[in-house]
Design a protein around this motif. Structure first.
Motif, short mmCIF file in Angstrom:
data_model
loop_
_atom_site.label_atom_id
_atom_site.label_comp_id
_atom_site.label_asym_id
_atom_site.label_seq_id
_atom_site.Cartn_x
_atom_site.Cartn_y
_atom_site.Cartn_z
N THR A 91 24.11 69.54 -19.16
CA THR A 91 24.41 70.08 -20.48
C THR A 91 23.33 71.08 -20.90
N ALA A 92 23.76 72.28 -21.23
CA ALA A 92 22.83 73.36 -21.59
C ALA A 92 23.63 74.60 -21.95
N VAL A 93 22.92 75.57 -22.48
CA VAL A 93 23.47 76.91 -22.59
C VAL A 93 23.18 77.62 -21.28
N TYR A 94 24.20 78.17 -20.67
CA TYR A 94 24.06 78.85 -19.39
C TYR A 94 24.05 80.36 -19.60
N PHE A 95 23.07 81.01 -19.02
CA PHE A 95 22.89 82.45 -19.14
C PHE A 95 23.04 83.11 -17.77
N CYS A 96 23.67 84.25 -17.73
CA CYS A 96 23.62 85.06 -16.52
C CYS A 96 22.59 86.16 -16.71
N ALA A 97 22.04 86.61 -15.60
CA ALA A 97 20.98 87.61 -15.63
C ALA A 97 21.16 88.56 -14.46
N TRP A 113 20.11 90.28 -19.58
CA TRP A 113 20.59 88.93 -19.87
C TRP A 113 21.84 88.95 -20.74
N GLY A 114 22.70 87.97 -20.50
CA GLY A 114 23.81 87.74 -21.37
C GLY A 114 23.41 86.86 -22.53
N GLN A 115 24.36 86.58 -23.42
CA GLN A 115 24.08 85.79 -24.61
C GLN A 115 24.24 84.29 -24.39
N GLY A 116 24.82 83.89 -23.29
CA GLY A 116 24.94 82.49 -22.95
C GLY A 116 26.28 81.88 -23.31
N THR A 117 26.62 80.82 -22.60
CA THR A 117 27.81 80.04 -22.88
C THR A 117 27.47 78.56 -22.79
N GLN A 118 27.97 77.78 -23.73
CA GLN A 118 27.61 76.37 -23.82
C GLN A 118 28.42 75.54 -22.84
N VAL A 119 27.72 74.69 -22.10
CA VAL A 119 28.34 73.70 -21.23
C VAL A 119 27.89 72.32 -21.69
#
Length: 123
Positions: A91-97, A113-119
């Motif tokens: 469980t975390a916010v996942y970021f691509c870079a 970096w992207g803004q992130g998506t919650q998992v």
């Protein structure tokens, strides 16, 4: 300049699967190394997986080896993170870079970096 937008996050039960996507625009995607990082509440951002410009080389954090797979489709300017056998600790916010250099495992290795998506993984 490269702009990154993550998608595919959501809620899933432990043991389930989820696939994240990161769409890139603004520059030549195929020349960039790409990576996924994640950040849980109260913790530092940590490395998850990385892939080089061609997709021929990948690296993974020990915590996700055998469960997560990073891939890319340069024709679609998209990188993916397939997550299987999910655990609550994922469980975390996942970021691509993205970066035009080495597909490293440090936050400082990446310029974009992207803004992130919650998992969220429920037990």
């Amino acid at each position: 300049q490269v702009q990154l937008v993550e998608s595919g996050g959501g809620l899933v039960q432990a043991g389930g699967s989820l696939r994240l996507s990161c769409a890139a625009s603004g520059r030549t995607f195929s020349n960039y190394a790409m990576a996924w990082f994640r950040q849980a509440p109260g913790k530092e951002r940590e490395f998850v997986a990385a892939i080089n410009w061609s997709g021929g080389r990948t690296s993974y954090a020990d915590s996700v080896k055998g469960r997560f797979t990073i891939s890319r489709d340069n024709a679609k300017n998209t990188v993916y993170l397939q997550m299987n056998s999910l655990k609550p600790e994922d469980t975390a916010v996942y970021f691509c870079a993205a970066d035009r250099a080495y597909y490293g495992s440090r936050v400082s290795d990446y310029a974009f970096w992207g803004q992130g998506t919650q998992v969220t993984v429920s037990s």
